[in-house]
Design a protein around this motif. Structure first.
Motif, short mmCIF file in Angstrom:
data_model
loop_
_atom_site.label_atom_id
_atom_site.label_comp_id
_atom_site.label_asym_id
_atom_site.label_seq_id
_atom_site.Cartn_x
_atom_site.Cartn_y
_atom_site.Cartn_z
N ALA A 367 1.52 -1.59 -0.49
CA ALA A 367 -0.22 0.29 0.22
C ALA A 367 1.14 1.25 0.05
CB ALA A 367 -0.71 -0.26 1.38
N GLY A 368 0.68 1.66 -1.12
CA GLY A 368 1.49 2.82 -1.53
C GLY A 368 1.26 4.08 -1.57
N PRO A 369 1.82 5.80 -1.55
CA PRO A 369 1.16 6.46 -1.98
C PRO A 369 0.88 6.41 -3.69
CG PRO A 369 3.10 7.12 -0.79
CD PRO A 369 3.12 5.95 -1.02
N ILE A 370 -0.48 7.18 -4.13
CA ILE A 370 -0.54 7.09 -5.68
C ILE A 370 0.29 7.96 -6.91
CG2 ILE A 370 -2.83 5.93 -4.83
CD1 ILE A 370 -4.07 9.10 -5.89
N GLY A 371 0.66 9.23 -5.47
CA GLY A 371 2.29 9.78 -6.90
C GLY A 371 3.33 10.19 -6.80
N VAL A 372 3.52 8.54 -6.69
CA VAL A 372 5.30 7.99 -7.48
C VAL A 372 5.89 7.29 -7.36
CG1 VAL A 372 4.80 9.08 -4.90
CG2 VAL A 372 5.19 6.85 -5.39
N ALA A 373 6.35 7.62 -9.10
CA ALA A 373 7.08 5.99 -9.76
C ALA A 373 6.45 5.99 -10.65
CB ALA A 373 7.89 5.10 -8.31
N GLY A 374 6.20 7.02 -11.39
CA GLY A 374 5.13 6.64 -12.58
C GLY A 374 3.57 6.58 -12.07
N LEU A 375 3.03 6.30 -10.76
CA LEU A 375 2.06 5.95 -10.64
C LEU A 375 0.17 6.73 -11.44
CD1 LEU A 375 1.87 4.01 -7.80
CD2 LEU A 375 2.72 3.11 -9.54
N PRO A 376 0.64 8.22 -10.94
CA PRO A 376 -0.67 8.65 -12.06
C PRO A 376 -0.66 8.78 -13.69
CG PRO A 376 1.02 10.21 -10.56
CD PRO A 376 1.66 9.07 -10.80
N GLY A 377 0.44 8.59 -13.88
CA GLY A 377 0.14 8.62 -15.48
C GLY A 377 -0.68 6.95 -15.87
N LEU A 378 -0.35 5.44 -15.04
CA LEU A 378 -0.96 4.72 -14.90
C LEU A 378 -2.62 5.20 -14.93
CD1 LEU A 378 -0.50 1.23 -15.51
CD2 LEU A 378 -0.39 1.49 -12.52
N PHE A 379 -2.29 5.79 -13.38
CA PHE A 379 -3.81 5.18 -13.25
C PHE A 379 -4.88 6.15 -13.99
CE2 PHE A 379 -2.27 4.53 -8.57
CZ PHE A 379 -2.22 3.68 -8.89
N SER A 380 -3.72 7.23 -14.99
CA SER A 380 -4.74 8.09 -15.95
C SER A 380 -5.07 7.22 -17.07
CB SER A 380 -3.87 9.47 -15.95
OG SER A 380 -3.62 10.00 -14.34
N VAL A 381 -4.64 6.16 -17.11
CA VAL A 381 -4.86 5.56 -18.02
C VAL A 381 -6.64 4.27 -18.18
CG1 VAL A 381 -4.01 3.40 -19.90
CG2 VAL A 381 -2.84 4.43 -18.87
N TYR A 382 -6.90 4.71 -16.42
CA TYR A 382 -7.47 3.66 -16.56
C TYR A 382 -9.00 4.65 -16.06
CZ TYR A 382 -4.94 -0.99 -16.91
OH TYR A 382 -4.35 -2.02 -16.99
N TYR A 383 -8.36 5.38 -15.52
CA TYR A 383 -9.01 6.90 -15.24
C TYR A 383 -8.95 7.61 -15.45
CZ TYR A 383 -10.17 2.68 -11.99
OH TYR A 383 -11.17 1.78 -11.61
N PRO A 384 -9.33 8.66 -17.09
CA PRO A 384 -8.77 9.67 -17.50
C PRO A 384 -9.55 10.73 -17.18
CG PRO A 384 -9.76 8.42 -19.02
CD PRO A 384 -9.28 7.54 -18.04
N LYS A 385 -8.68 11.58 -16.70
CA LYS A 385 -9.45 13.29 -15.80
C LYS A 385 -10.55 13.48 -15.42
CE LYS A 385 -9.42 14.80 -21.18
NZ LYS A 385 -9.93 15.60 -22.31
N GLN A 386 -9.92 12.03 -13.87
CA GLN A 386 -10.13 12.19 -13.39
C GLN A 386 -9.38 12.12 -11.63
OE1 GLN A 386 -13.35 8.35 -12.36
NE2 GLN A 386 -13.46 7.87 -14.35
N ASN A 387 -10.45 11.99 -11.25
CA ASN A 387 -10.26 13.07 -8.88
C ASN A 387 -9.26 11.22 -8.88
OD1 ASN A 387 -8.63 12.78 -6.73
ND2 ASN A 387 -9.74 14.61 -6.92
N LEU A 388 -7.80 10.83 -9.12
CA LEU A 388 -7.47 10.06 -8.44
C LEU A 388 -7.36 9.75 -7.56
CD1 LEU A 388 -4.48 9.88 -11.08
CD2 LEU A 388 -6.55 8.13 -11.20
N LYS A 389 -7.68 10.66 -6.45
CA LYS A 389 -7.83 10.72 -5.31
C LYS A 389 -8.93 9.71 -5.11
CE LYS A 389 -6.12 12.73 -0.67
NZ LYS A 389 -5.74 14.05 0.38
N GLN A 390 -9.54 10.38 -5.28
CA GLN A 390 -11.21 10.24 -4.94
C GLN A 390 -11.33 8.37 -5.32
OE1 GLN A 390 -13.77 13.28 -6.02
NE2 GLN A 390 -13.37 14.24 -4.79
N VAL A 391 -11.19 8.62 -6.09
CA VAL A 391 -10.69 6.52 -7.26
C VAL A 391 -10.54 6.21 -6.27
CG1 VAL A 391 -9.43 5.26 -9.07
CG2 VAL A 391 -11.34 7.69 -9.93
N PHE A 392 -9.13 6.31 -5.44
CA PHE A 392 -8.80 5.37 -5.08
C PHE A 392 -9.38 5.31 -3.20
CE2 PHE A 392 -6.04 4.87 -8.75
CZ PHE A 392 -5.84 3.35 -9.10
N GLY A 393 -10.15 5.92 -3.09
CA GLY A 393 -10.63 6.10 -1.35
C GLY A 393 -10.53 6.65 -0.40
#
Length: 808
Positions: A367-393
């Motif tokens: 369980a790690g932060p969503i803003g490191v090591a290229g993860l924002p780019g990865l998550f945006s592939v599946y949830y484009p233009k969404q608030n990733l913090k909200q998406v992940f709880g």
């Protein structure tokens, strides 16, 4: 007392005892025990078993063994540790960790038992742990990679207290060893057989960081017509030394043996359910001055974890790559069973047949932060233009799992026949392994955070899923010719064939894998090497001394794991896979060994005996495979290797000098000094530039090692002091960075407790202290880059443990 020394069965009567055992049709473990019995009878007749022996000796295991037993039957370096000496290091220790006292072995891990697999480091003569072969009672254990795909660790295959011995053949293993990875030698673990007499034993260990380890075993004794069995259970609990995390789990062993004139039948079952807290390594870069000693997780302080991140989920800029995760662990559940029958077909002829099955269900969780090591780019592939913090709880954290599954079964058959002065052996190993690996991402709900010890459910993203079907065929044939009573010549070869098919039922979305690929590769790779030869000889040039040599060629089959690691199915495109399939070659090693071993009784005042071995070796390692990635940190999180290629060869030269000086029956001093120079012979191209590695030392592997074990008895008290020196290690492929040497000591003290008449037998106590001087430094070095950066794990502080044991 078990005296600490090297026992060499070099006397001719020992050799004839061994041949007699062959004629009687004993199994390989029994043959080894017979050789040990002959050796020990002549060298340590006064020794008696200690508390560990009481826990798990078999009817044919009651002969006391020395700290290190050097086989005189082999035409190569082969050394063994008995159950007694394994348990003296720390009751319940991993058999692999016990090997750290042997020459040429560098072993490190975060916990005192050596159970943590994620940060385990093992080098033998310059070869990494994944380039060795491993078995337990002959059953293959795979290559010991952290990401399960073809086996399990020895401590998950058998309870440590039930281990009879562990044997290291550095450089070259038996041709019959069931392994596709044994480039640099083999490590064979043997479980103890049931006791001949009925009884029970209990052992309890407590100590630092809330340790509690409970072991119990019941032996039926001999019943019926030559049958015996045991049942044992283990419960282990401990806290990680640098943060609040649970290490532990439960294990169960059962073993049944029946001996008759027809042969020996063995049935074995193991169940293991374990959780190991992972550690985050510290990232170092050239010129840095502020890297932390440890990177402890924030769990279970969820409030602190929330406050650690910015409102957008970013980590503190000052932490850089050494940011803190919330938690991480490895969850493993294994079932392992085998049935083996060693048949006495006739006088001088035996036929051993063994079937086995292994089922593993595991997961690596972080369980790690969503803003490191290229993860924002990865998550945006599946949830484009969404608030990733909200998406992940809304916590700022995501839970990533790599979920493993293994279903493998196999068959091993070996025939041995004596014809005059020849001992012929032929064998077959077949295995089918169906493994899978799924990478999934889950939310970490700010209002309902999950426990790291529960498998998460309802994934938001299944990034990829692999299914690989791998079939292995291995054949071997060898002859040992007794040219005359004091000279034996051994020659043979093995064939190694692998047929692997990898598929991805779940493919990544565009941008979800490094390199921009839309699909991970699928397809088959078949590799066949029909002739891998071995030749060796031994000469008893005196009744106490022996000269040996061995030359052997080995091959490491391609790794069959999907989505990560040095595997062709982890390449980031089908084109890269097809190119690899066309051009890549499996790694091979040609090993040359020559050595002398001897054992002498002396009358030099206080010195009463000396024994030891000198082993000189050279290795030509060819077709080295290397993962080449311009972004190694991001790739390790996102997945997919841009390049996996052969990058040249390695030349290794080394020498091991090990021996023991005995001062009567109450004191001995064992020391092992090793020098190893493993150097790259070639440069390689990373796609952008030439990387100058030719002439550079293999990183992670020290040139110098020195170990000692000093043992003494004072009445009923036994004291053992150990020392482990590991020299400077380079930390990058170009050797621009390195970590300094370290020297650690351990102490063990044991004694007897008053017996309680009628029901309590042989009660004993034992105290163990690790890192006696409380040293600090870099324990493991994690190599992943050509230059400028590397990772380390730290030396754990001093820890103490008390063990009580008794028989009933």
């Amino acid at each position: 007392m078990m005296t600490t020394h090297l026992t060499l069965a070099l006397r001719r009567h020992s050799f004839h005892v061994l041949l007699g055992a062959c004629a009687a049709g004993l199994s390989l473990p029994a043959l080894a025990q017979t050789a040990v019995a002959a050796a020990v009878a002549s060298a340590v007749a006064s020794a008696t078993t200690d508390m560990a022996a009481a826990a798990a000796p078999a009817a044919d295991d009651n002969v006391p063994m020395a700290t290190v037993e050097i086989s005189s039957r082999k035409t190569r370096s082969s050394v063994a540790l008995s159950k007694n000496e394994i348990q003296k290091i720390l009751p319940g220790t991993n058999p692999l960790k016990a090997l750290q006292t042997l020459p040429g072995v560098s072993f490190q891990t975060a916990d005192p038992w050596g159970n943590n697999e994620q940060n385990l480091s093992l080098f033998v003569h310059g070869f990494s742990g994944q380039q060795l072969g491993y078995t337990m009672d002959g059953v293959p254990l795979g290559d010991q990679q952290y990401g399960n795909y073809n086996g399990l660790s020895p401590q998950r295959a058998v309870i440590s207290e039930n281990v009879r011995s562990v044997v290291l053949s550095s450089g070259a293993g038996d041709l019959a060893t069931a392994s596709t990875s044994n480039l640099g030698g083999t490590i064979e673990t043997y479980s103890s057989d049931p006791l001949a007499t009925q009884g029970a034993s209990v052992q309890q260990t407590v100590g630092s960081h809330r340790t509690s380890r409970t072991f119990a075993r019941y032996d039926t004794g001999v019943f019926g017509d030559g049958s015996s069995a045991y049942f044992s259970i283990l419960h282990h609990e401990a806290r990680a030394w640098d943060f609040d995390a649970r290490q532990g789990g439960d294990q169960f062993n059962a073993k049944y043996v029946n001996r008759s004139e027809a042969g020996k039948l063995t049935l074995f079952f193991n169940y293991s359910d374990k959780i190991e807290p992972n550690e985050d390594s510290t990232v170092h870069v050239a010129g840095e001055t502020s890297a932390p000693y440890t990177r402890p997780f924030l769990y279970p302080d969820f409030k602190a974890a929330l406050n650690y991140l910015s409102p957008t989920g970013a980590t503190p800029a000052a932490d850089g790559n050494n940011y803190r995760n919330y938690y991480s662990d490895a969850q493993r559940t294994d079932y392992l069973a085998y049935a083996k029958f060693d048949a006495n077909l006739s006088d001088g002829m035996t036929w051993s047949n063994q079937v086995y099955y292994h089922k593993d269900d595991g997961a690596g969780v972080v369980a790690g932060p969503i803003g490191v090591a290229g993860l924002p780019g990865l998550f945006s592939v599946y949830y484009p233009k969404q608030n990733l913090k909200q998406v992940f709880g809304n916590s700022g954290y995501a839970v990533r799992t790599t979920e493993y599954d293994i279903k493998r079964g196999g068959f091993i058959s070996t025939v041995r026949k004596e014809i005059g002065e020849h001992q012929l052996e032929a064998g077959l190993w077949l295995e089918q392994n169906r493994s899978s690996a799924y990478r999934r991402w889950y939310a970490l709900d700010v209002n309902n955070p999950t426990s790291p010890y529960d498998r998460p459910s309802n994934p938001l993203i299944t990034q990829y899923g692999s299914e690989i079907d791998n079939k292995v065929v291995q054949l071997h044939l060898q002859d040992e010719w007794r040219i005359r009573p004091d000279i034996a010549l051994q020659a043979g070869f093995k064939s190694s064939l692998q047929f692997a098919d990898g598929q991805f039922p779940v493919q990544p979305a565009l941008g979800a894998i490094a390199g921009g690929s839309t699909a991970l590769p699928v397809g088959t790779i078949n590799t066949k090497k029909w002739f891998l030869p071995q030749v060796g000889a031994r000469w008893d040039f005196t009744p106490q001394d022996q000269l040996y040599f061995n030359i052997q060629k080995n091959m490491r089959q391609f790794v069959t794991y999907g989505g990560g690691g040095a595997s062709p199915w982890s390449l980031s495109s089908q084109a890269a896979f097809d190119l690899f399939k066309r051009d890549a070659k499996p790694e091979t090693a040609l090993t040359y060994e020559v050595g002398v071993r001897g054992s002498h009784q002396l009358n030099l005042g206080a010195i009463t005996a000396i024994d030891g071995q000198v082993n000189v070796y050279h290795v030509d390692f060819s077709n080295r495979l290397l993962q080449i990635s311009p972004t190694p940190v991001i790739s390790s999180i996102i997945g997919g290797n841009p390049v996996l290629a052969n990058v040249g060869s390695v030349r290794t030269d080394g020498i091991d000098i090990a021996g023991t000086v005995h001062f009567g029956n109450n004191f001995s001093f064992y020391n092992a000094l090793s020098y190893n120079r493993s150097q790259y012979a070639d440069n390689y191209n990373n796609g952008a530039a030439l990387v100058l590695t030719a002439g550079k030392n293999v990183p992670g592997s020290p040139e110098w090692l020195n170990k000692f074990v000093a043992s003494a008895t004072f009445g009923d008290i036994e004291v053992q002091l150990t020392g482990d020196y590991v020299g400077k290690r380079y930390a990058t492929y170009t050797n621009d960075l390195s970590v300094p040497s370290y020297f650690l000591m351990g102490l063990g003290v044991s004694g007897k407790l008053p017996a309680m008449a009628g029901w309590l037998k042989n009660p004993r106590w034992r105290v163990n202290v690790s890192n006696l001087a409380n040293r600090e430094g870099s324990l493991n070095v994690v190599v992943g880059a050509a230059d400028k950066t590397y990772n380390t794990f730290p030396i754990a502080p001093r820890q103490g443990f008390l063990t009580l044991t008794a028989d009933f």
